[in-house]
Design an enzyme around this catalytic site. Structure first.
Site, PDB file in Angstrom:
ATOM      1  N   GLY A  25       5.113   2.340   1.523  1.00  0.00           N
ATOM      2  CA  GLY A  25       6.165   3.135   0.903  1.00  0.00           C
ATOM      3  C   GLY A  25       6.645   4.212   1.856  1.00  0.00           C
ATOM      4  N   SER A  58       0.830  -1.206   0.000  1.00  0.00           N
ATOM      5  CA  SER A  58       0.000   0.000   0.000  1.00  0.00           C
ATOM      6  C   SER A  58       0.862   1.252   0.000  1.00  0.00           C
ATOM      7  CB  SER A  58      -0.890   0.008   1.242  1.00  0.00           C
ATOM      8  OG  SER A  58      -0.084   0.296   2.374  1.00  0.00           O
ATOM      9  N   LYS A  59       0.182   2.358  -0.196  1.00  0.00           N
ATOM     10  CA  LYS A  59       0.839   3.660  -0.190  1.00  0.00           C
ATOM     11  C   LYS A  59       1.596   3.859   1.126  1.00  0.00           C
ATOM     12  CE  LYS A  59      -1.799   7.407  -0.008  1.00  0.00           C
ATOM     13  NZ  LYS A  59      -2.986   8.161  -0.399  1.00  0.00           N
ATOM     14  N   ARG A  60       0.988   3.419   2.209  1.00  0.00           N
ATOM     15  CA  ARG A  60       1.585   3.603   3.521  1.00  0.00           C
ATOM     16  C   ARG A  60       2.895   2.809   3.676  1.00  0.00           C
ATOM     17  NH1 ARG A  60      -2.212   2.098   7.508  1.00  0.00           N
ATOM     18  NH2 ARG A  60      -3.782   2.950   6.114  1.00  0.00           N
TER      19      ARG A  60
END
Ligand code: GLU
Length: 506
Positions: free
Chosen positions: A268, A264-266
């Protein structure tokens, strides 16, 4: 039967930036098209106006172009004869298809309000079941299947809100072949009568997707695993229309570095690696880092993504796009999730940097040199060529080559402790003299003279050469010592030795 021309599409919704999972889907579509000499199409699926994000379409196109995945057809300048390639611009055509299905008995009008459906869902949940709008419930709900033609006409004329739902057959199974997963059987009783068309005049994803794939003559649908559950509905829609369905391939998820759950974006943000190809400036003002801005080389990024879920069964890891296009087949795509490995991602970049020509590497790091006040002259070029092998990213040039431009002011205490003993300074002063005397005769002569002195004195070579390195570099690192001396030049070398001896004072 003549073979169908291969036409594949990447069909993102412009609801945000393209995550690397989306880029990989686009890449596999692209490679599949190239492998078969077919067409790679970009279609923007923007029927859900509520989720539309300003700038997302532009971002998607720029990302594909940076990755070298130029669509053969697509919106705007990309062109093509199956346009328009934005679903919002195809809006007018979908209603007739929805009505066609109603007329054929494959769909029906439904008038249930959101509140009514919500109440049914909650009631089912409280009994530990899931509410499904299908043959098990539809006869008790507010839809045209339970109305006379007159009642239906009256209802439609009254202007109340309605949707058109697909009518999933009451019983039986449907078995569909997925090019990656093999045959998959779905039970009709577990499928629901999905909405195809909304009263606001917009089709849902399901209807628009099928109508567009058909009218754009798409031969293969290659997309993420999250769409696997929609495959039976999609195949039933093709049957209902009497159209030839494309082949399907559902790609495995990209998993977090831990291997648990979807990347997920998180992840990263937490792991310090980008999950987007390009920097994304969200409408909220937030900025998310991108592979391009972090100094990734386009080829390395694509190479890494290609191997995230696919391999051709050999040990080969480095591929050009042409090689990938030749080797790529869907049968070799893995069924289970592919774990994202940030370390391996950096490794790919390093391999590409190593393979760069000295000129290309120099251009690659020039912005960093300039930002550090370093002139891009012949000396800088020489330094870059010398330390290229050690760099994976442009900013690494300062860590691995910075001392060529700024003489050390501090010396790594750990290295000093290990390598700089009583008497080292005196020996280094002699070596400075030898270097002054032999420098002009060339690297080999200078090397032999220095080594000859050390051996003659019975010194440990490891110790003395490393202390020389500390004096020149400030730490026990860097390329071959005589290459460093040759690049720094005789005056600078000697002055660095004197200075180190002064500072270290042993
Ligand atoms: N618009 C869908 C998405 O955003 C496309 C799914 C498909 O390829 O059918 O992923």
């Amino acid at each position: 039967m003549t073979e169908r021309r291969v036409r594949v599409r990447f069909a993102p919704s412009p609801t945000g930036p393209l995550h690397i999972g989306g880029v990989r889907t686009a890449l596999y579509n692209y490679l599949f098209a190239r492998h078969h000499g077919g067409d790679f199409i970009l279609r923007i699926e923007d029927t859900d106006q509520n989720r539309y994000v300003e700038g997302a379409e532009d971002y998607i196109i720029k990302s594909l172009l940076w990755c070298g995945l130029t669509p053969d057809e697509g919106p705007g300048d990309l062109g093509g004869k199956y346009g328009p390639y934005r679903q919002s611009e195809r809006k007018a055509m979908y209603a007739a298809y929805a009505v066609e299905l109603v007329e054929k008995g494959w769909a029906y009008y439904a008038f249930d309000t959101a509140e009514e459906l919500d109440a049914l869902r909650k009631a089912a949940e409280s009994e530990g079941r899931a509410f499904i709008y299908n043959s098990s419930t539809r006869s008790t709900l507010s839809n045209s299947l339970n109305m006379t033609p007159e009642e239906l006409k009256e209802k439609l004329d009254s202007g109340v809100s309605y949707v058109i739902r697909f009518k999933i057959p009451a019983e039986g199974d449907i078995t569909i072949h997925d090019m990656i997963r093999g045959d998959i059987t779905f039970h009709m009783s577990e499928l629901d009568d999905k909405v195809l068309y909304k009263s606001d005049g917009m089709p849902t994803y399901h209807l628009a997707n099928i109508v567009d794939d058909h009218t754009m003559d798409i031969s293969h649908v290659i997309r993420g695993e999250e769409w696997l559950a929609s495959m039976p509905l999609h195949v039933l829609l093709y049957r209902a229309f009497g159209w030839q369905a494309p082949e399907f391939a559902h790609l495995p998820l990209i998993l977090k570095p831990s291997g648990k759950g979807k990347l997920s974006k998180r992840d990263g943000d937490q792991g310090g690696f980008p999950v987007f190809p390009l920097e994304w400036h969200a409408p909220s003002g937030e900025v998310y880092s991108g592979y391009r801005e972090r100094g990734y080389i386009q080829g390395a990024f694509i190479n890494m993504l290609a191997l995230l879920g696919w391999n051709d069964g050999t040990e080969q890891e480095i591929y050009t796009v042409e090689e990938l296009s030749r080797a790529f087949t869907l049968e070799k795509v893995g069924k289970s999730g592919a774990r994202f490995d940030p370390e391996k991602t950096r490794w790919f970049n390093q391999q590409y940097v190593k393979a760069m020509s000295d000129e290309d590497f120099f251009s690659f790091v020039s912005p960093v040199l300039k930002a550090n006040g370093i002139g891009c002259d012949e000396y800088a070029q020489k330094v870059c060529a010398l330390v290229k092998e050690r760099c994976s990213f442009p900013e690494d040039i300062m860590e691995h080559g910075g001392y060529f431009f700024f003489s050390p002011t501090e010396y790594d205490p750990q290295a000093l402790k290990k390598r700089w003993k009583e008497g080292t300074s005196a020996h280094l002063m002699v070596m400075a003299d030898i270097i002054s005397r032999e420098f002009a005769a060339g690297k080999q002569v200078m090397h032999d003279a220095v080594i000859g002195y050390a051996q003659g004195e019975g010194l440990s070579l490891g110790l003395i050469m490393n202390s020389l390195r500390i004096a020149l570099v400030g730490a026990a690192k860097g390329p071959e010592i005589f290459d460093i001396i040759e690049t720094l030049g005789v005056e600078e070398t000697v002055s660095r030795i004197h200075r180190a001896v002064d500072v270290v004072k042993i």
